[in-house]
Structures are given as C-alpha cells and as structure tokens.
Scaffold this motif. Structure first.
Motif, PDB file in Angstrom:
ATOM      1  N   ARG A  12      -3.790 -18.237 -24.668  1.00  0.00           N
ATOM      2  CA  ARG A  12      -4.505 -18.851 -25.792  1.00  0.00           C
ATOM      3  C   ARG A  12      -4.029 -20.277 -26.055  1.00  0.00           C
ATOM      4  O   ARG A  12      -4.839 -21.197 -26.143  1.00  0.00           O
ATOM      5  N   CYS A  44      -6.210 -23.535 -26.026  1.00  0.00           N
ATOM      6  CA  CYS A  44      -6.540 -24.058 -27.360  1.00  0.00           C
ATOM      7  C   CYS A  44      -5.232 -24.367 -28.107  1.00  0.00           C
ATOM      8  O   CYS A  44      -4.802 -23.592 -28.973  1.00  0.00           O
ATOM      9  N   SER A 100      -4.540 -23.904 -31.952  1.00  0.00           N
ATOM     10  CA  SER A 100      -4.611 -22.550 -32.528  1.00  0.00           C
ATOM     11  C   SER A 100      -3.245 -22.090 -33.043  1.00  0.00           C
ATOM     12  O   SER A 100      -3.164 -21.266 -33.949  1.00  0.00           O
ATOM     13  N   LEU A 159      -2.853 -23.475 -36.571  1.00  0.00           N
ATOM     14  CA  LEU A 159      -3.904 -22.894 -37.418  1.00  0.00           C
ATOM     15  C   LEU A 159      -3.581 -21.429 -37.748  1.00  0.00           C
ATOM     16  O   LEU A 159      -3.849 -20.959 -38.857  1.00  0.00           O
ATOM     17  N   TYR A 211      -9.701 -27.984 -30.043  1.00  0.00           N
ATOM     18  CA  TYR A 211     -10.005 -26.563 -30.210  1.00  0.00           C
ATOM     19  C   TYR A 211     -10.950 -26.154 -29.099  1.00  0.00           C
ATOM     20  O   TYR A 211     -11.896 -26.890 -28.785  1.00  0.00           O
ATOM     21  N   LYS A 212     -10.683 -25.020 -28.511  1.00  0.00           N
ATOM     22  CA  LYS A 212     -11.589 -24.548 -27.454  1.00  0.00           C
ATOM     23  C   LYS A 212     -11.753 -23.040 -27.607  1.00  0.00           C
ATOM     24  O   LYS A 212     -10.774 -22.298 -27.583  1.00  0.00           O
ATOM     25  N   ALA A 213     -12.986 -22.605 -27.805  1.00  0.00           N
ATOM     26  CA  ALA A 213     -13.233 -21.161 -27.965  1.00  0.00           C
ATOM     27  C   ALA A 213     -13.566 -20.524 -26.627  1.00  0.00           C
ATOM     28  O   ALA A 213     -14.028 -21.190 -25.713  1.00  0.00           O
ATOM     29  N   HIS A 251     -10.198 -16.156 -24.751  1.00  0.00           N
ATOM     30  CA  HIS A 251      -8.806 -16.194 -25.220  1.00  0.00           C
ATOM     31  C   HIS A 251      -8.717 -16.097 -26.752  1.00  0.00           C
ATOM     32  O   HIS A 251      -7.635 -15.912 -27.291  1.00  0.00           O
ATOM     33  N   CYS A 252      -9.843 -16.223 -27.448  1.00  0.00           N
ATOM     34  CA  CYS A 252      -9.829 -16.110 -28.923  1.00  0.00           C
ATOM     35  C   CYS A 252      -9.534 -14.673 -29.368  1.00  0.00           C
ATOM     36  O   CYS A 252      -9.171 -14.440 -30.521  1.00  0.00           O
ATOM     37  N   CYS A 263      -6.370 -14.225 -31.213  1.00  0.00           N
ATOM     38  CA  CYS A 263      -5.953 -15.317 -32.103  1.00  0.00           C
ATOM     39  C   CYS A 263      -6.032 -14.828 -33.549  1.00  0.00           C
ATOM     40  O   CYS A 263      -7.030 -14.228 -33.955  1.00  0.00           O
ATOM     41  N   ALA A 293      -6.507 -16.517 -36.098  1.00  0.00           N
ATOM     42  CA  ALA A 293      -7.521 -17.258 -36.862  1.00  0.00           C
ATOM     43  C   ALA A 293      -8.945 -16.893 -36.448  1.00  0.00           C
ATOM     44  O   ALA A 293      -9.903 -17.468 -36.953  1.00  0.00           O
ATOM     45  N   ARG A 294      -9.085 -15.930 -35.538  1.00  0.00           N
ATOM     46  CA  ARG A 294     -10.390 -15.707 -34.904  1.00  0.00           C
ATOM     47  C   ARG A 294     -11.505 -15.304 -35.878  1.00  0.00           C
ATOM     48  O   ARG A 294     -12.660 -15.602 -35.647  1.00  0.00           O
ATOM     49  N   CYS A 319     -12.357 -18.784 -37.761  1.00  0.00           N
ATOM     50  CA  CYS A 319     -12.239 -20.077 -37.062  1.00  0.00           C
ATOM     51  C   CYS A 319     -13.625 -20.723 -36.904  1.00  0.00           C
ATOM     52  O   CYS A 319     -14.563 -20.115 -36.387  1.00  0.00           O
ATOM     53  N   LYS A 372     -14.501 -23.290 -35.000  1.00  0.00           N
ATOM     54  CA  LYS A 372     -14.855 -23.611 -33.614  1.00  0.00           C
ATOM     55  C   LYS A 372     -15.444 -22.384 -32.926  1.00  0.00           C
ATOM     56  O   LYS A 372     -16.429 -22.472 -32.186  1.00  0.00           O
ATOM     57  N   ARG A 373     -14.824 -21.252 -33.199  1.00  0.00           N
ATOM     58  CA  ARG A 373     -15.319 -20.023 -32.565  1.00  0.00           C
ATOM     59  C   ARG A 373     -16.732 -19.697 -33.064  1.00  0.00           C
ATOM     60  O   ARG A 373     -17.600 -19.288 -32.312  1.00  0.00           O
TER      61      ARG A 373
HETATM   62  S1  SF4 Z   1     -10.228 -18.589 -32.635  1.00  0.00           S
HETATM   63 FE1  SF4 Z   1     -10.319 -20.812 -32.915  1.00  0.00          FE
HETATM   64  S2  SF4 Z   1      -8.210 -21.495 -33.019  1.00  0.00           S
HETATM   65 FE2  SF4 Z   1      -8.196 -19.424 -32.185  1.00  0.00          FE
HETATM   66  S3  SF4 Z   1      -8.205 -19.733 -29.964  1.00  0.00           S
HETATM   67 FE3  SF4 Z   1     -10.326 -19.518 -30.605  1.00  0.00          FE
HETATM   68  S4  SF4 Z   1     -11.056 -21.575 -30.956  1.00  0.00           S
HETATM   69 FE4  SF4 Z   1      -8.845 -21.681 -30.868  1.00  0.00          FE
END
Ligand code: SF4
Length: 393
Positions: free
Chosen positions: A27, A31, A34, A37, A233-235, A238-239, A242, A244-245, A248, A250-251
């Motif tokens: 992850r 990203c 992350s 965050l 940030y890259k979704a 791998h999110c 995370c 923050a998923r 988030c 970006k996601r």
């Molecule tokens: S949920 Fe958001 S911060 Fe977490 S890895 Fe995915 S894009 Fe990045």
C-alpha cells in the motif's frame, strides 16, 4: 541452529509494528500519503486478523517442535493452551501442517548443501538502513551457504497472495540480506508464500543486486514521501487494507469514475465496454461493501443517514441447547429426532488414518470440476476451454 529455549512463549498479538511495516508495503509503495492519512483511524482487529494471529502462533509452535529448540514441556503446555481456543479445529491443524511440511522440505533441501544452516523462526527483520525505523517479523528464515530462504504463511481464504515481486517478502529479504550477507555471502534469495486455504504455494527468486536496486530506487524514495505525508494518492486493489479506505476521497473518485465513463450512445454495451468495466467491477463491489460497513458502524453509534434506518438482520431459528431439546423430545416419546450422515473427507481421513483412507476410500474420492469463474489473466490457475473454443477445435 539455536539452543533449546526454556522460557519461549509465542505471542503474536502483541508484537510491535513499524509505521512503514513490511506487511503494509504494497500500500505505502503505491500510495505514500496513505500512511499519514491513516493515522487518524484506530486499528480495528477483526475476527479474520485474530484468527490469522492464532494460526501463525500454531505454525510457530509446530516449527519449534520440529527444530527441537524449545523445551518440550514448555512447548506442550503451549500446544494445550492453543487447543483450548475457539479458533482451534482440525482444519486449523491441517493448514498449519501444510505450511510446516513446506518449511521442513525447504530446510532439508538447504541442509543437503549446508549441514548446519541458520534457522530463525519469528525473527525480527530490520530494514531501517533503507526505510527509517523499518522492521518486520519473518515467519521463517533459513540462511545457508550463499542462500537465503524466506517463507511466509498466509491463513487467508479471500485474497490470493503471490510471492512474485511481493513487497512484504522483498523487504524481509532485504533485511535478511543486510544482516546475513557479511557472514554467508548470499547469492540466491528465494521467497515463498504458503497459503493452504487457497491451495496456493508460490516462490520467487531474486539476486541480491536486483533486490538492492529495488530498495534504493523504489523503496527509499517512497518511504521518505510516506513519512512526510507527501506524494500522489493512488487508489487500487492495495486500498483493501487501508484504514482510510471507507471515506478516502481518492478511492471514491476512482470508483465513481466508472459511472462517468463516456460510453457510446447505444442501447447495449459493446464487448469492448464490458472488457473495460470488468477489471474494476470486483473492486467497485468491495468499495460499496466497505462504504456500507462504515455507514452501518456509524449508525450504530447514533448517526442518522437520510433515507436509511438501522434494523436487525434476518436470522434463522436456533436451539438454545441441543441436549435440552433431545431430553424433552425423548421424554415426550419422539424417536425420529436424529439424522445420521457420513463424516466429511477430512474427518474420515483423521478417523481412520491417511494410509487406510488412501487405500480403502481413495478410489471413491474425486474432485468435482469447478464452476466457470472469470478472473484476471494474472490469476495462476490454468484456463479452461469454453464450449465454443472446443467446437472450433
Ligand atoms: S484508500 Fe485512499 S489513502 Fe488508502 S491506499 Fe487507497 S487511495 Fe491511498
């Protein structure tokens, strides 16, 4: 090999985790921001992570039993404690046995060329030379003449994890290389993942030079960005782990993108459009599931969501206690309250022993064909042919 340890105790639940841990490397390499965050979200152990911890402990105990490096009475007491646990089952025995079997075979293979290799179970692996404060814990390391073997157990049955360029294992390997190369002149590094519940065992080899180049050119810069809370940030998939998923942005943008696709003006989707949607569809479903889980958890804490209410899920009726039901039915004169069925394959194999099972029951056991499942090309299973391709041939 290490000396017999008289006071060894397995305790994976309380082992330390680095901010830039090897297990989360996939992850933070993809990203970097992350990491910062996620700091605002607490760790939430799940029944899956607790079971994973339990299975790792069982693996560790079994490896020590094979290696004979922990006093037998200490070890057996810990085995007893582990058998007296809600996660204990014959299946838990079987999956951990499969991992240990792979480890034993690898140890024996290394011993064939190096009689006394270094064998380390649950070894702390320090890669802070490349990643500030970076460390992790390797399930099993074997260091022989010129060879470093890293073996990792995965207890999951949901996501298939491959050894091929797996960043977690590559960071373990990096730490092992930094620690042991001066003494063992390592020329070959092999990393393996054993994931018995998905019938998945894979290995990947890399040279020390290639590993160091990856560490310096990809890992070190990403680690600096991650610690500073910088980078893009890259979704992606791998999110999944995370913290923050759920919320988030970006996601969310990544998946909402699907709805905004500029599809051609036609009543039906074209094959190209479907092929375009497929790679994202599974992750999209997971994102919706995560969002629903988050919103439900918040509602349980008292939050209200416009247009939604919290209700109890539909459940099936259950006996409060089987013994009481048997007693009252028997007292009432009912005899048709039981059904008998054959033991399942694993239970029968255990009951009569593997050899007898193979000899007597083996001819009557078969593996049914799986139903067709559409998966990405990266999946390691062999493709099956479709009726149309068969016909064409
Ligand atoms: S949920 Fe958001 S911060 Fe977490 S890895 Fe995915 S894009 Fe990045």
């Amino acid at each position: 090999m290490s000396e017999v340890n008289a006071a060894h105790e397995v305790d994976h639940a309380h082992r330390a985790h680095a901010m830039l841990s090897a297990s989360s490397a996939h992850r933070w390499l993809e990203c970097p921001p992350s990491v910062r965050l996620s700091e605002q979200f607490a760790d939430q152990p799940t029944v899956f992570s607790e079971e994973g911890t339990y299975l790792h402990e069982l693996c560790e105990l079994k490896l020590h039993r094979f290696l004979g490096d922990v006093a037998p009475d200490i070890l057996e007491a810990q085995f007893r404690a582990h058998k007296d646990n809600d996660f204990y089952s014959e299946e838990a025995e079987a999956v951990t046995d499969e991992y240990v079997q792979f480890c034993v075979e690898t140890i024996e293979a290394v011993r064939a060329s190096c009689p006394d290799p270094l064998i380390l179970v649950e070894h702390r692996l320090d890669y802070s030379e490349i990643v500030p404060d970076g460390f992790g814990t390797g399930d099993l390391l074997i260091v022989g003449d010129g060879v470093l073997e890293i073996i990792d157990f995965k207890g999951g049955r949901g996501v298939r994890v491959e050894a091929d360029r797996n960043p977690q294992l590559m960071l373990y390997a990096l730490a092992g290389l930094l620690e042991f190369d001066p003494l063992y002149d390592i020329r070959t590094i092999r990393m393996s993942i054993v994931q018995p519940r998905l019938n998945n065992t894979s290995s990947y080899e890399i040279t020390p030079d290639a590993l160091l180049s990856w560490a310096q050119n990809e890992v070190a810069p990403a680690a600096i960005l991650a610690l500073e809370g910088k980078g893009e940030y890259k979704a992606g998939e791998h999110c999944r782990f995370c913290k923050a998923r759920h919320t988030c942005r970006k996601r969310s943008e990544y998946y909402m993108e699907l709805a905004r696709r500029d599809f051609k003006e036609a009543d039906l989707l074209t094959d190209e459009e479907i092929a375009d949607i497929l790679p994202m569809a599974q992750n999209l479903a997971k994102w919706v599931e995560d969002l629903m889980a988050y919103a439900t958890a918040q509602a349980e804490k008292g939050k209200t969501w416009p247009g939604y209410k919290l209700v109890a899920s539909v459940t099936k009726r259950k006996y409060t206690n089987d013994a009481d039901v048997i007693r009252v039915c028997t007292e009432a004169g009912y005899t048709n309250i039981y059904k008998t069925s054959l033991l399942g394959i694993s239970d029968l194999e255990k009951a009569i022993g593997k050899k007898a099972f193979q000899e007597i029951v083996g001819p009557y056991v078969f593996k049914p064909e799986g139903t067709p499942e559409l998966v990405p090309l990266s999946d390691r299973r062999k493709p099956i042919s479709s009726a149309e391709t068969d016909f064409a041939e």
